[in-house]
Design a protein around this motif. Structure first.
Motif, PDB file in Angstrom:
ATOM      1  N   LEU A 160     -20.487  -0.580   1.358  1.00  0.00           N
ATOM      2  CA  LEU A 160     -21.318  -0.494   0.217  1.00  0.00           C
ATOM      3  C   LEU A 160     -22.114   0.720   0.135  1.00  0.00           C
ATOM      4  O   LEU A 160     -22.490   1.245  -1.178  1.00  0.00           O
ATOM      5  N   ARG A 161     -22.681   1.321   1.102  1.00  0.00           N
ATOM      6  CA  ARG A 161     -23.570   2.613   1.182  1.00  0.00           C
ATOM      7  C   ARG A 161     -22.223   3.626   0.656  1.00  0.00           C
ATOM      8  O   ARG A 161     -23.056   4.347  -0.084  1.00  0.00           O
ATOM      9  N   LEU A 162     -21.397   3.659   0.926  1.00  0.00           N
ATOM     10  CA  LEU A 162     -20.341   4.847   0.076  1.00  0.00           C
ATOM     11  C   LEU A 162     -20.038   4.471  -1.234  1.00  0.00           C
ATOM     12  O   LEU A 162     -19.279   5.209  -1.935  1.00  0.00           O
ATOM     13  N   GLY A 163     -20.550   3.426  -1.723  1.00  0.00           N
ATOM     14  CA  GLY A 163     -20.237   3.179  -3.057  1.00  0.00           C
ATOM     15  C   GLY A 163     -19.259   1.967  -3.727  1.00  0.00           C
ATOM     16  O   GLY A 163     -18.956   1.871  -4.772  1.00  0.00           O
ATOM     17  N   PHE A 164     -18.628   1.552  -2.263  1.00  0.00           N
ATOM     18  CA  PHE A 164     -17.808   0.531  -2.899  1.00  0.00           C
ATOM     19  C   PHE A 164     -18.202  -0.736  -3.211  1.00  0.00           C
ATOM     20  O   PHE A 164     -19.491  -0.967  -3.112  1.00  0.00           O
ATOM     21  N   LYS A 165     -17.690  -1.648  -3.869  1.00  0.00           N
ATOM     22  CA  LYS A 165     -18.190  -2.905  -4.388  1.00  0.00           C
ATOM     23  C   LYS A 165     -17.319  -4.079  -3.691  1.00  0.00           C
ATOM     24  O   LYS A 165     -16.379  -4.072  -3.533  1.00  0.00           O
ATOM     25  N   ASP A 166     -17.956  -5.251  -3.265  1.00  0.00           N
ATOM     26  CA  ASP A 166     -17.455  -6.294  -2.593  1.00  0.00           C
ATOM     27  C   ASP A 166     -16.669  -7.013  -3.945  1.00  0.00           C
ATOM     28  O   ASP A 166     -17.336  -7.674  -4.715  1.00  0.00           O
ATOM     29  N   TYR A 167     -15.500  -6.821  -3.947  1.00  0.00           N
ATOM     30  CA  TYR A 167     -14.664  -7.125  -5.135  1.00  0.00           C
ATOM     31  C   TYR A 167     -14.120  -8.256  -5.036  1.00  0.00           C
ATOM     32  O   TYR A 167     -13.399  -9.137  -5.985  1.00  0.00           O
ATOM     33  N   GLY A 168     -13.306  -8.703  -3.762  1.00  0.00           N
ATOM     34  CA  GLY A 168     -12.520 -10.176  -3.836  1.00  0.00           C
ATOM     35  C   GLY A 168     -12.189 -10.346  -2.456  1.00  0.00           C
ATOM     36  O   GLY A 168     -12.910  -9.965  -1.435  1.00  0.00           O
ATOM     37  N   LYS A 169     -11.206 -10.947  -2.087  1.00  0.00           N
ATOM     38  CA  LYS A 169     -10.609 -11.313  -0.834  1.00  0.00           C
ATOM     39  C   LYS A 169      -9.372 -10.923  -0.558  1.00  0.00           C
ATOM     40  O   LYS A 169      -8.746 -10.444  -1.431  1.00  0.00           O
ATOM     41  N   GLU A 170      -9.230 -10.896   0.494  1.00  0.00           N
ATOM     42  CA  GLU A 170      -7.670 -10.287   0.968  1.00  0.00           C
ATOM     43  C   GLU A 170      -7.156 -11.730   1.860  1.00  0.00           C
ATOM     44  O   GLU A 170      -7.832 -12.260   2.732  1.00  0.00           O
ATOM     45  N   PHE A 171      -5.870 -11.956   1.443  1.00  0.00           N
ATOM     46  CA  PHE A 171      -5.171 -13.091   1.865  1.00  0.00           C
ATOM     47  C   PHE A 171      -4.130 -12.367   2.997  1.00  0.00           C
ATOM     48  O   PHE A 171      -3.481 -11.438   2.593  1.00  0.00           O
ATOM     49  N   ARG A 172      -3.779 -13.065   4.202  1.00  0.00           N
ATOM     50  CA  ARG A 172      -3.041 -12.265   5.249  1.00  0.00           C
ATOM     51  C   ARG A 172      -2.122 -13.264   5.690  1.00  0.00           C
ATOM     52  O   ARG A 172      -2.511 -14.720   5.850  1.00  0.00           O
ATOM     53  N   LEU A 173      -0.518 -12.871   5.938  1.00  0.00           N
ATOM     54  CA  LEU A 173       0.194 -13.924   6.494  1.00  0.00           C
ATOM     55  C   LEU A 173       0.827 -12.918   7.717  1.00  0.00           C
ATOM     56  O   LEU A 173       1.347 -12.111   7.487  1.00  0.00           O
ATOM     57  N   ASP A 174       0.464 -13.418   8.817  1.00  0.00           N
ATOM     58  CA  ASP A 174       1.009 -12.553   9.993  1.00  0.00           C
ATOM     59  C   ASP A 174       2.436 -12.999  10.136  1.00  0.00           C
ATOM     60  O   ASP A 174       2.787 -14.145  10.383  1.00  0.00           O
ATOM     61  N   LEU A 175       3.481 -12.035  10.404  1.00  0.00           N
ATOM     62  CA  LEU A 175       4.848 -12.432  10.780  1.00  0.00           C
ATOM     63  C   LEU A 175       5.214 -11.974  12.180  1.00  0.00           C
ATOM     64  O   LEU A 175       6.336 -12.509  12.442  1.00  0.00           O
ATOM     65  N   LYS A 176       4.188 -11.869  12.948  1.00  0.00           N
ATOM     66  CA  LYS A 176       4.456 -11.546  14.399  1.00  0.00           C
ATOM     67  C   LYS A 176       3.458 -12.263  15.172  1.00  0.00           C
ATOM     68  O   LYS A 176       2.247 -12.121  14.735  1.00  0.00           O
TER      69      LYS A 176
END
Length: 110
Positions: free
Chosen positions: A94-110
């Protein structure tokens, strides 16, 4: 119905920070083409600072350099991800100027 495949190639850069010849940090930036946009977007990955070098501004320096590289590559956006438990990292973004925009979904394959 037919699903066709084609190989994609990606480009990117790994930036490494060295102090007196010793590697203390790194960051990777991957450029990804998206058929919905003429320009690619950038994914920031693998940011790491050696534990004894943290808190000295090295991560900011690497991130700023990665942002400059993304601008040179004419990307239309930069994505940086982080786990929910890393609140300090979220504040850094956030300090670098990024916005909290969404979610990340993850599927571990190992």
């Amino acid at each position: 119905m037919e699903i066709k495949k084609r190989d994609l190639t990606f480009t990117g850069k790994k930036l490494t920070l060295e102090i007196e010849g010793i590697k203390v940090g790194r960051i990777s930036i991957i450029y990804i083409n998206n058929d919905l946009h003429e320009e690619p977007y950038a994914l920031i990955e693998d940011l790491y600072i050696e534990e004894n070098e943290r808190g000295k501004g090295h991560a900011r320096k690497l991130f700023e350099m990665a942002i400059e590289e993304a601008k040179k590559h004419r990307t239309y956006k930069i994505i940086a991800t982080s786990r929910y438990s890393r609140e300090q990292v979220h504040q850094f973004y956030l300090r670098l100027g990024f916005k909290d925009y969404g979610k990340e979904f993850r599927l571990d394959l190992k």
